[in-house]
Write an enzyme that holds these catalytic residues in place. Structure first.
Site, short mmCIF file in Angstrom:
data_model
loop_
_atom_site.label_atom_id
_atom_site.label_comp_id
_atom_site.label_asym_id
_atom_site.label_seq_id
_atom_site.Cartn_x
_atom_site.Cartn_y
_atom_site.Cartn_z
N ASP A 20 11.02 -60.83 -83.07
CA ASP A 20 12.37 -60.52 -82.57
C ASP A 20 13.25 -61.76 -82.50
O ASP A 20 12.82 -62.85 -82.15
CB ASP A 20 12.28 -59.88 -81.19
N GLU B 159 13.39 -45.30 -80.53
CA GLU B 159 12.28 -46.25 -80.51
C GLU B 159 12.27 -46.87 -79.14
O GLU B 159 13.20 -47.61 -78.78
CB GLU B 159 12.55 -47.38 -81.51
#
Lengths: 454, 269
Positions: free
Chosen positions: B66, B55
């Site tokens: 995040d 990824e």
């Protein structure tokens, strides 16, 4: 035109027909929508559904009306400011006094609605982001009133330049978490609040402060704030027998502006003017004028105008006003701009502070620096429209929280023993720090017509 | 190689892992930390250690999903001005190293680059497609059309809070695999993976049928946790633990060693 009856109550506002936007999925033309992690979709659906039920529930409506009347102090008055208006090309200037609301700004209109909604969906904890601290104070106030736990995220930079509001929130029992990531201002506080929400969504409701963010926030916050314009429109018809030629409001995220614009959107002859924070000037790149100086993109859950670079990274905004220091704007403003129904103009730090001082000295009203941007817009627009014009300005907040920043700007000398904040330094650097006297002369000495000295 | 629009590179690679009786290992690393070449070196090391899929993270200024570890690395890349050209370079390098590259991006960098242009350039660089953490299928009409035309995979996310109806519509819009975000929260390593992941995978399979692979992300940091997840998922996604190796100065060697540990985990029976 005949005069009408008393201003509408908040209840009347909520049950009034809404604009034709957004659509069922929260789109204002190409703007708005939901650009969030899937994990938050269920919570947003729950809020949307609960809100749609609540806004027609007579029990809620009665409670909402009672709070706005007995707690907030609505309706807020209209004040004509003739001595200030002498500097506006002879136009008449009327202020909608949201600064007189409990907690000192229009933010209370929205948080009372969202706090009642929080109780309705059975959650015990609220979180909020805040820039200038006004929304944080309002949320902490509503949480105290309704017995909810409250956590407020505030950029570390803003906790310094709005220290008074940090103290107010803590006195009200809220936890204030300084955010140290990114630019340490409002945009990063929103990121941190979203991270908290996705982690604690089962127990926590996010009380969003402006008409931005994912659906349903832009529409819901508008509905809670539209009482400003609904009241003002009726008040003007009552006292003047006519509508204003223009309605002016400052625009950061844009909730006070949407609040006062909405009632006038169908009145095609009334100009709607949003004043964005121009910082050092849009041409310098150091500003917060998302519509004037940005272009469409996605930030904080919605598509709207925003300040971004070629890679799609959000660009840091700059403004002397913490409450307008935001690189995005609510999607409905983007739509009104594209439709040509509202116009958006930048006001620099200097112009805003000039208008700030002028209102202080001519009318005995200390405005929030945010609201001073709208006043500066009135000075310019009044001169464009001439003596017959009637201008309605949303005085969205009062300036107690800005006393230190303004003192530094005008070089009035400190009343504090502690070190100057970054914002003070910015004010001194950009303003007239250290030079007493000319910065704050009498109105007669004020040469605002030249747009420089004050 | 098949013509665009017929084969999913991700489904194909995950299918190979399944035929070996194991889950696929999917490694996340952002482009531009510590530098663009340094990040590409780390991605190649992850492949050498046993990652099947990489990824490739597009740096973004407002990574709302995040946690602190990934934020810290990505902020460096954003400050350095890392953009889509660097991402495409990394895509080509990962393909060259023998893994399947898939881009992981918040939506605005893709919209800013141009959705059509992104799809065309990503396909040309050898990318499988993109994972879009803040783009739900409801808002994805342009991306679905562009990725369909370019023969690219589309990975949307499901979460423990997803209703059965949303599990059905989201998995129907996916191509390649569906990303099961196992816990309610942001990215970051966790002491335990928890039961929520297994429940979510079962619910997702029920909604999607057998044809779509279900890969699990959020919280996995070592071989033991990878083995735990591999028992019920088609792929194990690891991000913050890889980034942690770089933040702590262990460089490509640390990344390679972590990959080897995780690769052993996904093969454990």
């Amino acid at each position: 035109m005949t005069a009408t009856t008393a201003p509408p109550t908040p209840v009347a506002s909520l049950t009034r027909p809404r604009p034709e936007w957004p659509d069922a999925t929260g789109h204002f033309g190409p703007y708005g929508g939901r650009f969030v992690p899937e994990a938050l979709i269920a919570a947003l659906d729950e809020l949307t559904e609960a809100y749609e039920q609540m806004r027609v529930d007579p029990v809620f409506l009665a409670e909402f009306e009672r709070l706005h009347r007995d707690y907030t102090g609505r309706p807020s008055p209209i004040t004509e400011v003739p001595r200030f208006a002498e500097h506006c090309g002879g136009a008449r200037v009327l202020l909608k006094r949201e600064d007189l609301n409990h907690t000192g700004s229009h933010k209370i209109n929205n948080v009372l609605g969202q706090a009642l909604l929080t109780k309705r969906i059975g959650k015990k904890r609220v979180i909020a982001e805040t820039g200038a601290g006004q929304h944080g104070v309002a949320t902490a106030t509503a949480a105290a009133l309704m017995g909810l736990d409250c956590t407020v995220y505030m950029g570390e930079e803003d906790t310094r330049r709005q220290a008074l509001n940090v103290a107010r929130m803590r006195l009200l029992g809220a936890e204030v978490i300084p955010v140290t990531t990114g630019s340490k201002t409002l945009k990063d506080a929103i990121n941190e609040a979203f991270r908290d929400w996705v982690t604690n969504v089962e127990t926590t409701n996010y009380v969003f402060g402006t008409v931005a963010g994912p659906h349903p926030f832009p529409a819901m916050v508008r509905d809670f704030q539209r009482v400003i314009g609904d009241e003002a429109r009726a008040q003007l018809l009552e006292r003047e027998g006519r509508l204003p030629d223009a309605v002016l409001a400052c625009v950061g995220g844009g909730s006070n502006a949407i609040g006062i614009f909405t009632a006038f959107v169908p009145d095609a002859d009334v100009r709607l003017v949003g004043l964005e924070a121009g910082g050092d000037g849009v041409e310098t790149g150091r500003h917060a004028s998302s519509i004037t100086g940005g272009d469409p993109g996605v930030l904080h859950g919605a598509r709207s105008y925003l300040l971004q670079d070629a890679n799609g990274q959000t660009v840091e905004s700059h403004s002397i006003s913490a409450g307008l220091d935001y690189p995005g704007v609510g999607p409905e403003h983007s739509h009104l701009h594209d439709l040509g129904r509202a116009e958006y103009r930048p006001v620099t730090d200097s112009q805003a502070m000039e208008a700030f001082a002028l209102l202080c000295r001519t009318e005995g009203i200390i405005p929030a620096i945010e609201s001073a941007h709208a006043l500066a817009g009135a000075i310019t627009l009044g001169r464009e429209l001439g003596p017959d014009a009637l201008l309605l300005v949303n005085l969205s907040g009062r300036g107690d929280k800005d006393v230190e920043t303004a003192s530094a700007w005008f070089g009035l000398g400190g009343t504090r023993g502690d070190a100057p904040t970054d914002s003070d330094e910015r004010a001194v650097e950009d303003g007239h720090g250290g030079e007493p006297g000319p910065a704050l002369g009498t109105p007669e000495e004020t040469t605002v017509q030249d747009g420089d000295a004050l | 190689m098949s013509a665009p629009g017929t084969t999913s590179l991700l489904a194909e690679r995950i299918g190979v892992a399944r035929s070996e009786g194991r889950s696929a290992l999917i490694a996340y690393l952002p482009v531009g930390y510590p530098t663009v070449p340094g990040s590409i070196e780390a991605m190649v090391a992850a492949v050498e250690g046993g990652a099947d899929v990489v990824e490739i993270g597009v740096p973004y200024s407002d990574p709302g999903m995040d946690g602190p570890t990934i934020q810290e690395a990505v902020e460096v890349a954003v400050q350095a001005g890392v953009g889509m050209a660097d991402v495409l370079t990394a895509v080509a390098a990962v393909a060259q190293a023998g893994a399947v590259p898939v881009v992981m991006s918040y939506w605005n960098p893709i919209e800013r680059y141009g959705v059509q242009r992104f799809a065309t350039d990503l396909a040309a660089a050898g990318g499988a497609g993109a994972i879009t953490p803040d783009l739900v299928p409801d808002e994805a009409a342009a991306w679905i059309a562009a990725s369909e035309e370019a023969g690219l995979d589309r990975v949307f996310l499901v979460a423990p809070s997803s209703t059965p109806a949303r599990l059905a519509t989201t998995t129907a819009a996916c191509r390649g695999f569906v990303y099961a975000a196992s816990t309610m929260g942001v990215t970051g390593t966790r002491a335990t993976v928890g039961d929520a992941a297994e429940v979510l995978v079962a619910r997702t399979r029920e909604a999607a049928g057998a044809d779509l692979a279900v890969c699990v992300g959020l919280g996995v940091s070592n071989g033991d946790q990878a083995a735990e997840v591999a028992a019920f998922a088609d792929g194990v996604i690891v991000g913050s633990a890889y980034v942690r190796q770089l933040l702590d100065g262990h460089g490509p060697d640390g990344v390679r060693a972590l990959s080897a540990d995780l690769a052993e985990g996904v093969r454990r029976r």
